[in-house]
Design an enzyme around this catalytic site. Sequence first.
Site, mmCIF file in Angstrom:
data_model
loop_
_atom_site.group_PDB
_atom_site.id
_atom_site.type_symbol
_atom_site.label_atom_id
_atom_site.label_comp_id
_atom_site.label_asym_id
_atom_site.label_seq_id
_atom_site.Cartn_x
_atom_site.Cartn_y
_atom_site.Cartn_z
ATOM 1 N N SER A 168 41.451 -16.053 42.069
ATOM 2 C CA SER A 168 42.244 -15.918 43.123
ATOM 3 C C SER A 168 41.614 -14.871 44.301
ATOM 4 O O SER A 168 42.424 -15.079 45.575
ATOM 5 C CB SER A 168 43.469 -15.004 42.641
ATOM 6 N N HIS A 185 36.414 -7.505 40.964
ATOM 7 C CA HIS A 185 37.429 -7.424 41.555
ATOM 8 C C HIS A 185 38.371 -8.805 41.300
ATOM 9 O O HIS A 185 39.474 -9.064 41.548
ATOM 10 C CB HIS A 185 36.983 -7.466 43.214
ATOM 11 N N HIS A 197 26.989 0.046 39.655
ATOM 12 C CA HIS A 197 26.593 0.807 40.900
ATOM 13 C C HIS A 197 25.261 1.425 41.097
ATOM 14 O O HIS A 197 24.969 2.370 41.883
ATOM 15 C CB HIS A 197 27.561 2.239 40.982
ATOM 16 N N THR A 223 16.554 3.961 43.490
ATOM 17 C CA THR A 223 15.978 2.401 43.206
ATOM 18 C C THR A 223 17.290 1.480 43.515
ATOM 19 O O THR A 223 17.886 1.079 42.636
ATOM 20 C CB THR A 223 15.727 2.075 41.840
ATOM 21 N N ASP A 276 18.775 -0.589 37.024
ATOM 22 C CA ASP A 276 18.150 0.201 35.900
ATOM 23 C C ASP A 276 19.292 1.358 35.467
ATOM 24 O O ASP A 276 20.499 1.118 36.011
ATOM 25 C CB ASP A 276 16.904 0.827 36.359
#
Length: 315
Positions: free
Chosen positions: A71, A61, A188, A237, A242
């Site tokens: 920032s 981000h 993710h 998990t 992974d």
Amino acid sequence: MAIFKILVLLLSLCCFSQAQLSPTFYDQTCQNALSTIRSSIRTAISRERRMAASLIRLHFHDCFVNGCDASVMLVATPTMESERDSLANFQSARGFEVIDQAKSAVESVCPGVVSCADIIAVAARDASEYVGGPRYDVKVGRRDSTNAFRAIADRDLPNFRASLNDLSELFLRKGLNTRDLVALSGAHTLGQAQCLTFKGRLYDNSSDIDAGFSSTRKRRCPVNGGDTTLAPLDQVTPNSFDNNYYRNLMQKKGLLESDQVLFGTGASTDSIVTEYSRNPSRFASDFSAAMIKMGDIQTLTGSDGQIRRICSAVN
């Protein structure tokens, strides 16, 4: 011609920043910089393993909003809106205090030398490694911005309902290709999402979501209420780095719409997802390369910007 000019500009910006950044940048000015950051980050994640995902996300981000310049760390002032209050960050972005603690630790050994932007980049790498992800050389030498860019954050941070075309175009504008998109999305494999971000996926469609997976997730994410309830992005998990994220996508078990669009549409991303699901080493290698590449986006170097004394405010 216009697209060619944009690509040339992106290449020139990337190559210029690469020439200024180096894994050995602090070898002469603060030899213990990286080890000090690493110790601080490992302490934070040992207390809360979920923090690993938050730190990787914070780096993303930061870099996607006007470059990797810290920032995202700046708090609002009467004359400046904060990126922390943008749509994608408000009551969602985390890890600010961890970066502040790492900065304080580094300042105690090398005052005024190491930028907050570099600390964020190094923290993301150390977070990945701590929970089983790859270790890669982080190029350092960034400097910190003197402004925040909330409007750009609202425009350039991906929405959880973004289409594949939207994501691909956004990443291209940042100098990242389709493989980078799929590799970076693999972060993710860690972390959690608020019910609000995937409620539409559970209740508004049935074509690209596994029925059993949907039923399970609905138990803690009702159609009315529960918007801030958290669910792991990877149910199998959730706290380990992974390649299970890609197996989930192939089984229609991606939690966010912006994840599931990477597989099942017949697009070129399908083959990359399949490759990563079968070859964890290739995923780790490509993730490392994409993180390094992302860390080069529009950096401040040389005499540009500043080295903030504290990360939440300009000097």
